[in-house]
Enzyme design. Structure first.
Site, short mmCIF file in Angstrom:
data_model
loop_
_atom_site.label_atom_id
_atom_site.label_comp_id
_atom_site.label_asym_id
_atom_site.label_seq_id
_atom_site.Cartn_x
_atom_site.Cartn_y
_atom_site.Cartn_z
CD GLU A 190 11.90 79.56 45.65
OE1 GLU A 190 12.79 78.69 45.86
OE2 GLU A 190 11.91 80.69 46.15
CB CYS A 231 16.38 83.25 51.97
SG CYS A 231 15.67 81.85 51.07
#
Length: 662
Positions: free
Chosen positions: A342, A426
């Protein structure tokens, strides 16, 4: 609803020219951003709460209920490590997550600023109940973590590298500050002050304290917010400690691994570059590792550099900024091409259809850029903040505020769509809280100066030299570059007004009370500085040409050779199948093609589209051959482009940012 004015933090070597953002209750936004804040207040804030409940997050924080769910394996995904492909929340399986406190913190923050925007007694009641649960959960020594109290008791402060303790504390702190500012209610603020005091008793340079810091940065910038809101400089000092300690030897993550009987080398991500602890922060030159973590760290560093006048941090940040923006940044302001970590890979590696470009990462870039402006107005930061705001971040939220992107690719074959929820949620509250607090990004206030970083319909209220001042912007930005600003001081007062002239603007003109200002003489670092005694009714008019541009990538970006992207003002554009038909890869835009802008008030909430005459490679006469010795025939086509942030809000289909140049 009462809005409380935050206290100023105790000055500790604070530079006189430090610029701090105006708190959300001091800025009202209308127009483009007003519509988005309204969508968050009307839909997103309630959706965040409802879906947290649906995921059974309340059960993890409520001490009156049995401990919920299934404990995840030790190396299960962090908030930014989940596989997002097709991961809709169904409610059929309950899996507790160590970072759920952070999701509640961001949800509370989104709700807080939404409540300031529009009254919602039911939502406020629900958030108050969540806060009450945290109050009951908090231990007598101030410690507060639903994971380590309810799921893995007895293990607190044993694995800062992986387990998000301080990260969760940071998001709850930010939620507490927001809820206090927006509603005047202190309960969560007091809870988190007690927790911050506990953290300060555990960590620091003093003998007997732990020399640690969080594997997922966030606590640093949260403590700065807490210090500014409470006036307690001890929180600022703790934030500085976490920044200074990161990456020092002996390495804390190695030591804590040995203390819990683990091999420090048995680290899932193999390298401490992943969490930016491979070197002390002042020695770092490249942006590496997990993109969101990097952005949060650099945001905290910038806050500390501002508050303490730390030139060594500023030098490191400038090196890192140059590295990111010249080698690893998508044209949309997206960052982090790889789903594997990520985050970042190698220089100029910017694939389009597999771009990860997580919404949280672009939001984090907005945070970093805005905090760099704390050290003084500089368009290199504000222009990037604007790019990430209008493109890479708000693309993560549907126009009605109900659906979300986790990844934001620059090309789609038709299978990438927003989702309702996610097992690693998130991004929804992160984009929600940023949009709901957008007013705080518009302006920066110093002792005797105000900087206008963003343009658009808004009203700012602030105090300077002991005088109350209002500033009213009137503009149809970003669709139109005409900006009118009326200054309304309580009484005549002298200060400097800094106005950004964006780098994308080819021609600009400025008038003060009808008199032209010499922009070349008055501009430094991309901001015009106007110092004068301001009187009620003074008027500033800034005209920014909304230039249309063809953008080309550095030839080292192999994916974009022979391609062109379109922009108008701060907006990056894309083409969608719904306007242009399928097979977008077959469309080419000749270099000589004329671009035209078209206001379309009834499309996608009111936008400006771009059009041009291009060509399309045809398949109808190709037959069944896979290859031929002659190129395919082409025919003329009119292509239509829409702002990137608005894609996937209509019929599903293909999307493309980088067009072939014909």
């Amino acid at each position: 609803m009462t809005a409380s004015q935050p206290a100023a933090a105790t000055d500790t070597a604070r530079p006189k020219l430090a610029f701090r953002p105006l708190p959300v209750p001091q800025v009202d936004v209308r127009g483009f951003w007003g519509d988005r804040v309204d969508a968050v207040a009307a839909k997103t804030a309630g959706i965040l709460y409802d879906r947290c409940v649906e995921a059974r997050m309340l059960e993890q924080i409520d001490p009156d209920r049995p401990s919920p769910g299934v404990v995840i394996p030790f190396h299960s995904p962090s908030p930014d490590e989940a596989d997002t492909q097709g991961a809709e929340f169904t409610g059929s399986t309950v899996t507790t997550q160590m970072f759920w406190d952070s999701d509640w913190g961001k949800t509370i923050e989104t709700a807080a600023y939404s409540l300031y925007r529009r009254r919602n007694p039911e939502l406020e009641r629900k958030i108050d109940a969540v806060i009450d649960m945290y109050g009951k959960l908090q231990q007598p020594d101030g410690y507060l973590s639903s994971w380590y109290q309810r799921i893995q008791p007895g293990l607190r402060w044993t694995n800062l590298r992986d387990c998000h303790e301080l990260y969760c504390a940071g998001h709850l702190i930010e939620g507490a500050v927001a809820y206090f500012q927006a509603t005047g209610k202190r309960k969560l603020l007091d809870i988190m002050c007690r927790y911050a005091d506990h953290i300060a008793s555990m960590f620091g340079p003093e003998p007997g304290k732990r020399k640690g810091y969080c594997g997922h940065e966030e606590i640093e910038l949260a403590l700065v917010k807490l210090a500014r809101a409470t006036g307690e400089n001890k929180y600022m000092e703790l934030a500085k400690y976490f920044i200074d300690q990161r990456g020092q030897q002996p390495h804390y993550f190695d030591e804590e691994a040995r203390a819990r009987g683990a091999d420090p080398k048995a680290y899932h991500f193999k390298t401490y570059e992943y969490n930016q602890s491979h070197k002390p922060v002042r020695e770092q030159h490249k942006v590496v590792g997990h993109a969101v973590r990097a952005m949060y760290l650099f945001s905290g560093m910038a806050d500390i550099a501002t508050e303490f006048g730390d030139d060594s941090l500023r030098a490191a940040l400038d090196r890192l900024w140059d590295d990111l923006t010249t080698k690893s940044l998508y044209v949309t302001g997206g960052i982090g091409p790889s789903a594997h970590n990520e985050g970042f890979t190698s220089d100029y590696d910017l694939p389009n259809d597999t771009a990860y470009a997580e919404t949280c990462a672009s939001v984090g870039l907005v945070f970093w850029a805005s905090r760099m402006l704390g050290m003084g107005p500089n368009a290199r930061y504000a222009d990037m903040m604007e790019r990430a705001l209008y493109n890479g971040s708000i693309s993560g939220l549907s126009l009605d505020g109900s659906l979300f992107f986790y990844e934001n690719p620059l090309e789609s074959r038709g299978g990438h769509h927003r989702w309702k929820w996610h097992r690693c949620p998130c991004c929804p509250p992160n984009i929600g809280r940023m949009v709901a607090s957008i007013g705080s990004y518009f302006y920066g206030l110093a002792d005797d100066a105000l900087a206008v970083h963003l343009y658009g319909d808004s009203t700012a209220r602030f105090e300077i030299a002991g005088r109350a001042v209002s500033l009213v912007q009137t503009s149809n930005y970003p669709w139109d570059g005409a900006v009118a600003i009326e200054i309304g001081p309580q009484a005549p007062v002298e200060f400097t007004l800094h106005l950004r002239v964006p780098a994308w603007c080819r021609n600009a003109a400025l008038r003060v009370n009808g008199k032209m200002v010499d922009l070349d003489a008055a501009t430094s670092d991309g901001y015009v500085a106007i110092r004068r005694e301001w009187r009620p009714g003074d008027r500033v008019e800034l005209d920014l040409e909304m230039s249309m541009s063809r953008l080309f990538a550095n030839p080292l970006v192999r994916q974009d050779i022979g391609r062109v992207a379109l922009a108008r003002g701060p907006l990056i554009y894309c083409v969608e199948e719904t306007d242009n038909g399928a097979g977008l890869h077959r469309i080419a835009l000749p270099r000589e093609a004329r671009l035209e802008a078209h206001p379309e008030p009834n499309l996608l909430g009111g936008i400006v589209t771009l059009s041009a005459i291009g060509t399309r490679a045809e398949t109808k006469n190709w037959g069944s051959d896979l290859y031929r010795s002659k190129p395919p025939a082409t025919e003329e086509t009119t292509l239509k482009a829409v702002p990137y942030f608005a894609w996937d809000n209509r019929d599903p289909g293909e999307m493309l940012v980088w067009l072939r140049e014909g």
